[in-house]
Write a protein that holds these residues in place. Structure first.
Motif, PDB file in Angstrom:
ATOM      1  N   GLU A 114     -27.181 -27.435 -40.048  1.00 22.42           N
ATOM      2  CA  GLU A 114     -25.735 -27.239 -40.079  1.00 22.42           C
ATOM      3  C   GLU A 114     -25.422 -25.854 -39.454  1.00 22.42           C
ATOM      4  O   GLU A 114     -24.824 -25.573 -38.644  1.00 22.42           O
ATOM      5  N   ILE A 142     -25.812 -36.719 -38.297  1.00 20.58           N
ATOM      6  CA  ILE A 142     -26.097 -35.211 -38.345  1.00 20.58           C
ATOM      7  C   ILE A 142     -24.971 -34.394 -37.696  1.00 20.58           C
ATOM      8  O   ILE A 142     -25.078 -33.067 -38.094  1.00 20.58           O
ATOM      9  N   PHE A 143     -24.117 -34.864 -37.181  1.00 19.49           N
ATOM     10  CA  PHE A 143     -23.025 -33.914 -36.662  1.00 19.49           C
ATOM     11  C   PHE A 143     -21.884 -33.931 -37.719  1.00 19.49           C
ATOM     12  O   PHE A 143     -20.856 -33.016 -37.495  1.00 19.49           O
ATOM     13  N   SER A 144     -22.049 -34.820 -38.347  1.00 15.44           N
ATOM     14  CA  SER A 144     -20.620 -34.690 -39.459  1.00 15.44           C
ATOM     15  C   SER A 144     -21.230 -34.254 -40.976  1.00 15.44           C
ATOM     16  O   SER A 144     -20.571 -33.628 -41.589  1.00 15.44           O
ATOM     17  N   MET A 145     -22.421 -34.548 -41.078  1.00 14.68           N
ATOM     18  CA  MET A 145     -22.885 -34.212 -42.707  1.00 14.68           C
ATOM     19  C   MET A 145     -24.404 -34.069 -42.505  1.00 14.68           C
ATOM     20  O   MET A 145     -25.154 -34.615 -43.041  1.00 14.68           O
ATOM     21  N   PRO A 146     -24.955 -32.959 -41.766  1.00 13.29           N
ATOM     22  CA  PRO A 146     -26.221 -32.721 -41.594  1.00 13.29           C
ATOM     23  C   PRO A 146     -27.034 -32.277 -43.273  1.00 13.29           C
ATOM     24  O   PRO A 146     -26.072 -31.624 -43.989  1.00 13.29           O
ATOM     25  N   ILE A 204     -26.019 -26.331 -35.345  1.00 12.41           N
ATOM     26  CA  ILE A 204     -24.966 -27.020 -34.494  1.00 12.41           C
ATOM     27  C   ILE A 204     -23.816 -26.399 -34.615  1.00 12.41           C
ATOM     28  O   ILE A 204     -22.854 -26.516 -33.777  1.00 12.41           O
ATOM     29  N   THR A 205     -23.466 -25.689 -35.653  1.00 14.77           N
ATOM     30  CA  THR A 205     -22.215 -24.843 -35.926  1.00 14.77           C
ATOM     31  C   THR A 205     -22.259 -23.506 -35.122  1.00 14.77           C
ATOM     32  O   THR A 205     -21.509 -22.824 -35.379  1.00 14.77           O
ATOM     33  N   GLY A 206     -23.499 -23.036 -34.469  1.00 19.70           N
ATOM     34  CA  GLY A 206     -23.593 -22.012 -33.862  1.00 19.70           C
ATOM     35  C   GLY A 206     -23.630 -20.763 -34.604  1.00 19.70           C
ATOM     36  O   GLY A 206     -23.259 -19.779 -34.208  1.00 19.70           O
ATOM     37  N   ARG A 207     -24.501 -20.880 -35.869  1.00 20.51           N
ATOM     38  CA  ARG A 207     -24.540 -19.779 -36.817  1.00 20.51           C
ATOM     39  C   ARG A 207     -25.779 -19.041 -36.275  1.00 20.51           C
ATOM     40  O   ARG A 207     -25.844 -17.719 -36.692  1.00 20.51           O
ATOM     41  N   PHE A 208     -26.776 -19.895 -35.636  1.00 16.45           N
ATOM     42  CA  PHE A 208     -27.937 -19.164 -34.983  1.00 16.45           C
ATOM     43  C   PHE A 208     -28.288 -19.693 -33.760  1.00 16.45           C
ATOM     44  O   PHE A 208     -27.803 -21.134 -33.626  1.00 16.45           O
TER      45      PHE A 208
END
Lengths: 219, 251
Positions: free
Chosen positions: B243, B233-237, B246-250
């Motif tokens: 994605e 989940i954290f390397s290749m959602p 977890i990367t803070g885009r929303f």
């Protein structure tokens, strides 16, 4: 929401492109010094190598800062970890360019000319092409191009074997120039390594896009 | 072989007219730490609370679908006290009872009918040891629990939950009110506890989920968008919404 992080990632991208371009220049100029017997290029290549080393440290510091400040995950994490790996390969390409000019610097014109009887020129063209395409595959995030660079490594490896055979033959017939031929073999080996580093770069491009590293895939 | 502790199927949950959970299908593996992540109001705490029927108390709450604990439907004939004994809960804010440290931990066993002083001493010590707080409190067990630091109170609450020997520990943002040192203590404790317990944790701290959980479920608008191995989940959602979150885009 993450404007600053996106700006930092863009900065990383630009820095990597700059470093990639420096590598292309360094290796191209190193080979030019060999084939054109142009020793004035020696200090230029050495300076480029120094510049590449400094770039590596700058990018490394930027990546560390991003890891610390942004604690990246997913694609961001893959981008930054790939960048950290790619710069080591780029730095080695710079070293190999410097290694090549250090050898050509010691040879006189006649000795340099001896390279023309070997397949070194075509090998160098292929190796440089791989470097340029690996950097391009990164710039454009072009997975297909990255794959073709990885596949192309065999071509350069085969040329190295061919040159090695040619050199063995030359030494057997022309014993007086053994030392020069050994140096030319070293140059061929450096080119073979340059192609390996280009392959590595392409593999990290593949990883940053897909999350799968070519070499691990086969296991 | 890994066993499913919980099997959740076709679970819908309504608060009045509002559908807070939509068709949840999720298996929780025994002995794992499972993290629930997602923006506020996405349903992760609601699902957590459904696992020991804490939502029963909420007016207008209605649930359809199945939640099986070791194959047994917790919304069927299972006794509620028995369920809560098997599935303990630790909340976001430490909530010790206004009584002594000892009595806090002994509270559960006492309500389950244990009266023997020797037996209670034993249970209290084990629970406090398991919660990694015994050494700090063993000389002041009779002191009021409210005099402890926030991090200590939270570990006391974990000890209180462990004292009734549950099988599952539900943790609802257990470290969000704690400083970094207390947080890392609780995280290490969770990893230690998974040897004996199944842990399900709601967290807003992405790094925490990445650090300690085995599986992660990402919730959005009452649905599970993606559920899988935490590393994946954290390397290749797989899902773009995961994605982006977890990367803070929303979020």
């Amino acid at each position: 929401m993450r404007t600053r992080f996106d700006e930092q990632l863009e900065q990383l991208h630009v820095e990597l492109i700059t470093m990639g371009a420096l590598c292309e220049e360094a290796i191209t100029l190193a080979l030019k010094s060999l084939f054109d017997r142009d020793r004035s290029l020696v200090p230029v290549v050495l300076e480029k190598d120094g510049e590449i080393d400094r770039k590596e440290r700058d990018i490394e510091a930027l990546c560390m800062r991003l890891l610390l400040q942004q604690q990246p995950v997913a694609r961001d994490l893959r981008t930054i970890s790939s960048a950290l790996k790619m710069i080591s390969d780029m730095e080695r390409i710079g070293d190999q360019a410097a290694d090549i000019v250090e050898l050509t610097d010691q040879m006189h014109d006649k000795q340099l000319e001896m390279s023309s009887s070997l397949h070194i020129r075509s090998m160098s063209e292929e190796a440089v092409k791989m470097v340029i395409q690996s950097v391009d595959s990164f710039v454009k995030a072009d997975l297909e191009l990255a794959h073709s660079v990885i596949a192309y490594d065999d071509v350069v490896d085969n040329l190295f074997s061919k040159i090695r055979g040619e050199i063995i033959e030359q030494i057997a017939t022309d014993g007086t120039n053994g030392e020069v031929y050994i140096d030319l073999l070293m140059i061929a080996k450096y080119l073979e390594r340059v192609a390996d580093h280009a392959t590595n770069i392409a593999e990290w491009v593949e990883y940053s896009i897909t999350g799968i590293h070519g070499e691990m895939d086969g296991e | 072989m890994s066993m499913n502790k919980f099997e959740i199927s076709n679970l819908d949950l309504f608060y009045g007219d509002f559908k807070a959970l939509k068709n949840i299908n999720l298996n929780i593996t025994e002995g794992d730490i499972t993290a629930f992540i997602g923006p506020s109001g996405c349903g992760k705490s609601t699902l957590l609370k459904s696992l020991n029927r804490m939502n029963d108390l909420v007016e207008g709450c209605r649930i359809t679908g199945k939640v099986l604990l070791d194959g047994e439907d917790i919304y069927g004939s299972m006794d509620l006290n028995h369920l809560r004994k098997r599935v303990g809960m630790v909340f976001q804010k430490p909530n010790p009872f206004p009584m002594s440290i000892y009595d806090n931990v002994a509270y559960g066993p006492r309500t389950h009918g244990i009266r023997s002083k020797v037996k209670l001493d034993e249970i209290v010590e084990k629970a406090l040891r398991d919660a990694a707080i015994w050494d700090e409190v063993k000389d002041r067990l009779k002191k009021n629990a409210l005099g402890m630091s926030g991090g200590q109170q939270q570990r006391l609450c974990i000890a209180r939950a462990l004292a009734v020997q549950p099988e599952v520990l539900l943790m609802d943002e257990p470290t969000s009110a704690l400083d970094p040192i207390s947080t890392s203590r609780i995280e290490e404790l969770a990893v230690e506890l998974k040897k004996e317990y199944t842990i399900i944790m709601v967290t807003h701290n992405m790094q925490q989920a990445a650090r300690i959980s085995d599986k992660t479920a990402f919730f959005l608008l009452g649905e599970v968008v993606e559920y899988g191995d935490t590393e994946q989940i954290f390397s290749m959602p797989k899902d773009k919404r995961t994605e982006d979150y977890i990367t803070g885009r929303f979020g």
